[in-house]
Design an enzyme around this catalytic site. Structure first.
Site: not given
Ligand code: DGP
Length: 113
Positions: A47, A86, A97, A99
């Site tokens: 994390h 982002n 977190h 990514h």
């Molecule tokens: P950001 O907005 O940069 O923090 O991107 C977060 C991304 O995570 C967003 O594009 C949607 C994705 N996301 C949110 N919840 C979930 C989930 O439960 N599963 C998956 N696979 N993606 C998710």
């Protein structure tokens, strides 16, 4: 905090996701709300809240290495792709977190929205 974190729970297998790659350090999953034909998230298992909190250059190398491998695996390495971190509110970060978004399969506009 980390035990409540969505991406920690996905990385541990507690919450299911469509996994496209994984190793000891990172997991790559399909974004649930894709913004391009290929939209994969590369998530470090440890994390770290955002790019601002990264202390290990090796962690970033691992994330970027997996992003590059995913692009090859998804067939977008030659056509081109975008890797996006982002960061915080103005950067549009919604999951706190670290990514990397790997986006491709269509032409990416500039500037981003
Ligand atoms: P950001 O907005 O940069 O923090 O991107 C977060 C991304 O995570 C967003 O594009 C949607 C994705 N996301 C949110 N919840 C979930 C989930 O439960 N599963 C998956 N696979 N993606 C998710």
């Amino acid at each position: 905090m980390a035990d409540q974190c969505l991406f920690c729970r996905i990385a541990s297998g507690e919450i299911p996701a469509k996994i496209v790659a994984e190793d000891a350090t990172c997991i790559a999953i399909r974004d649930v709300n894709p913004q391009a034909p290929v939209h994969v998230l590369v998530i470090p298992r440890a994390h770290v809240a955002s790019l601002n909190e990264v202390t290990s250059p090796a962690l970033m190398a691992d994330v970027l290495q997996m992003a590059r491998e995913v692009a090859k695996q998804e067939g977008i390495a030659a056509s081109g792709y975008r890797v996006v971190f982002n960061t915080n509110s103005d950067g549009g970060q919604s999951v706190i977190h670290l990514h990397a978004h790997v986006l491709g399969g269509r032409h990416m506009g500039w500037p981003p929205g």
